[in-house]
Design a protein around this motif. Structure first.
Motif, PDB file in Angstrom:
ATOM      1  N   LEU A   1      31.258 -23.428  38.744  1.00  0.00           N
ATOM      2  CA  LEU A   1      31.315 -24.701  38.029  1.00  0.00           C
ATOM      3  C   LEU A   1      31.023 -24.514  36.536  1.00  0.00           C
ATOM      4  O   LEU A   1      31.666 -25.137  35.687  1.00  0.00           O
ATOM      5  CB  LEU A   1      30.328 -25.702  38.629  1.00  0.00           C
ATOM      6  CG  LEU A   1      30.655 -26.222  40.030  1.00  0.00           C
ATOM      7  CD1 LEU A   1      29.539 -27.128  40.534  1.00  0.00           C
ATOM      8  CD2 LEU A   1      31.988 -26.953  40.046  1.00  0.00           C
ATOM      9  N   LYS A   2      30.075 -23.643  36.238  1.00  0.00           N
ATOM     10  CA  LYS A   2      29.743 -23.372  34.837  1.00  0.00           C
ATOM     11  C   LYS A   2      30.952 -22.759  34.119  1.00  0.00           C
ATOM     12  O   LYS A   2      31.275 -23.150  32.996  1.00  0.00           O
ATOM     13  CB  LYS A   2      28.546 -22.425  34.774  1.00  0.00           C
ATOM     14  CG  LYS A   2      28.098 -22.081  33.404  1.00  0.00           C
ATOM     15  CD  LYS A   2      26.736 -22.627  33.151  1.00  0.00           C
ATOM     16  CE  LYS A   2      26.266 -22.200  31.789  1.00  0.00           C
ATOM     17  NZ  LYS A   2      25.489 -23.187  31.144  1.00  0.00           N
ATOM     18  N   ILE A   3      31.616 -21.822  34.767  1.00  0.00           N
ATOM     19  CA  ILE A   3      32.804 -21.185  34.181  1.00  0.00           C
ATOM     20  C   ILE A   3      33.907 -22.211  33.964  1.00  0.00           C
ATOM     21  O   ILE A   3      34.564 -22.226  32.917  1.00  0.00           O
ATOM     22  CB  ILE A   3      33.305 -20.034  35.083  1.00  0.00           C
ATOM     23  CG1 ILE A   3      32.309 -18.875  35.085  1.00  0.00           C
ATOM     24  CG2 ILE A   3      34.699 -19.571  34.696  1.00  0.00           C
ATOM     25  CD1 ILE A   3      32.071 -18.236  33.751  1.00  0.00           C
ATOM     26  N   LEU A   4      34.119 -23.074  34.939  1.00  0.00           N
ATOM     27  CA  LEU A   4      35.179 -24.075  34.816  1.00  0.00           C
ATOM     28  C   LEU A   4      34.903 -25.068  33.687  1.00  0.00           C
ATOM     29  O   LEU A   4      35.818 -25.725  33.199  1.00  0.00           O
ATOM     30  CB  LEU A   4      35.376 -24.810  36.147  1.00  0.00           C
ATOM     31  CG  LEU A   4      35.956 -23.954  37.270  1.00  0.00           C
ATOM     32  CD1 LEU A   4      35.941 -24.723  38.585  1.00  0.00           C
ATOM     33  CD2 LEU A   4      37.361 -23.486  36.935  1.00  0.00           C
ATOM     34  N   GLY A   5      33.650 -25.157  33.254  1.00  0.00           N
ATOM     35  CA  GLY A   5      33.295 -26.054  32.159  1.00  0.00           C
ATOM     36  C   GLY A   5      33.385 -25.415  30.780  1.00  0.00           C
ATOM     37  O   GLY A   5      33.099 -26.055  29.780  1.00  0.00           O
ATOM     38  N   LEU A   6      33.788 -24.149  30.731  1.00  0.00           N
ATOM     39  CA  LEU A   6      33.887 -23.467  29.436  1.00  0.00           C
ATOM     40  C   LEU A   6      35.077 -23.962  28.625  1.00  0.00           C
ATOM     41  O   LEU A   6      36.095 -24.378  29.182  1.00  0.00           O
ATOM     42  CB  LEU A   6      34.034 -21.957  29.646  1.00  0.00           C
ATOM     43  CG  LEU A   6      32.816 -21.217  30.161  1.00  0.00           C
ATOM     44  CD1 LEU A   6      33.150 -19.748  30.379  1.00  0.00           C
ATOM     45  CD2 LEU A   6      31.646 -21.351  29.208  1.00  0.00           C
ATOM     46  N   TYR A   7      34.920 -23.899  27.328  1.00  0.00           N
ATOM     47  CA  TYR A   7      35.987 -24.281  26.404  1.00  0.00           C
ATOM     48  C   TYR A   7      35.790 -23.486  25.117  1.00  0.00           C
ATOM     49  O   TYR A   7      34.674 -23.045  24.809  1.00  0.00           O
ATOM     50  CB  TYR A   7      35.930 -25.783  26.108  1.00  0.00           C
ATOM     51  CG  TYR A   7      34.595 -26.231  25.570  1.00  0.00           C
ATOM     52  CD1 TYR A   7      34.347 -26.234  24.205  1.00  0.00           C
ATOM     53  CD2 TYR A   7      33.571 -26.610  26.424  1.00  0.00           C
ATOM     54  CE1 TYR A   7      33.123 -26.612  23.703  1.00  0.00           C
ATOM     55  CE2 TYR A   7      32.338 -26.988  25.927  1.00  0.00           C
ATOM     56  CZ  TYR A   7      32.124 -26.989  24.573  1.00  0.00           C
ATOM     57  OH  TYR A   7      30.897 -27.355  24.077  1.00  0.00           O
ATOM     58  N   PRO A   8      36.845 -23.277  24.355  1.00  0.00           N
ATOM     59  CA  PRO A   8      36.676 -22.585  23.069  1.00  0.00           C
ATOM     60  C   PRO A   8      35.785 -23.415  22.148  1.00  0.00           C
ATOM     61  O   PRO A   8      35.836 -24.640  22.155  1.00  0.00           O
ATOM     62  CB  PRO A   8      38.094 -22.512  22.507  1.00  0.00           C
ATOM     63  CG  PRO A   8      38.988 -22.703  23.670  1.00  0.00           C
ATOM     64  CD  PRO A   8      38.243 -23.575  24.632  1.00  0.00           C
TER      65      PRO A   8
END
Length: 128
Positions: A41-48
């Motif tokens: 879930l943390k990875i899926l929330g990443l953004y540039p």
């Protein structure tokens, strides 16, 4: 991310940025590497990000973790359980945990102690 930050990203970068960076592919690859649901879930929330201080801090942390892996430190990456349900149960008055739930809490806490000792012992290598 706030609406203002999102608007700033749209203004700063072209629409094709995510495609050019192959951002979705990187996120997918990282998600496959995750050991647990919360990390996915943390990875899926990443953004540039456009925040230079944040980016530099994250790069320092990545460098430290790469160093940790290259030094073959005994970092306990397994044995972390999702404790959300157990912790919610503890909020209920007179609730009782099963032996398995107590062991899960114990193993997570044990791993945290091991990690803290590792970083404290080698603070000069891993200051962040």
């Amino acid at each position: 991310m706030s609406e203002i930050q999102t608007d700033m990203l749209v203004e700063l970068y072209p629409d094709s940025l995510y495609d050019k960076l192959e951002f979705a592919d990187m996120i997918h690859w990282l998600e496959e590497q995750c050991l647990g649901h919360k990390s996915k879930l943390k990875i899926l929330g990443l953004y540039p990000s456009h925040n230079l201080e944040y980016i530099e801090n994250q790069l320092v942390e990545v460098d430290e973790f790469k160093l940790l892996l290259n030094n073959k430190e005994n970092f306990p990456a397994e044995g972390f359980f999702d404790l959300d349900e157990i912790l919610e149960r503890l909020k209920i008055t007179n609730s009782v945990l099963s032996l398995e739930q107590v062991w899960k809490i114990y193993f997570v806490l044990l791993n945290v102690v091991v990690i803290q000792k590792l970083f404290k012992k080698k603070k000069e290598l891993y200051p962040t």
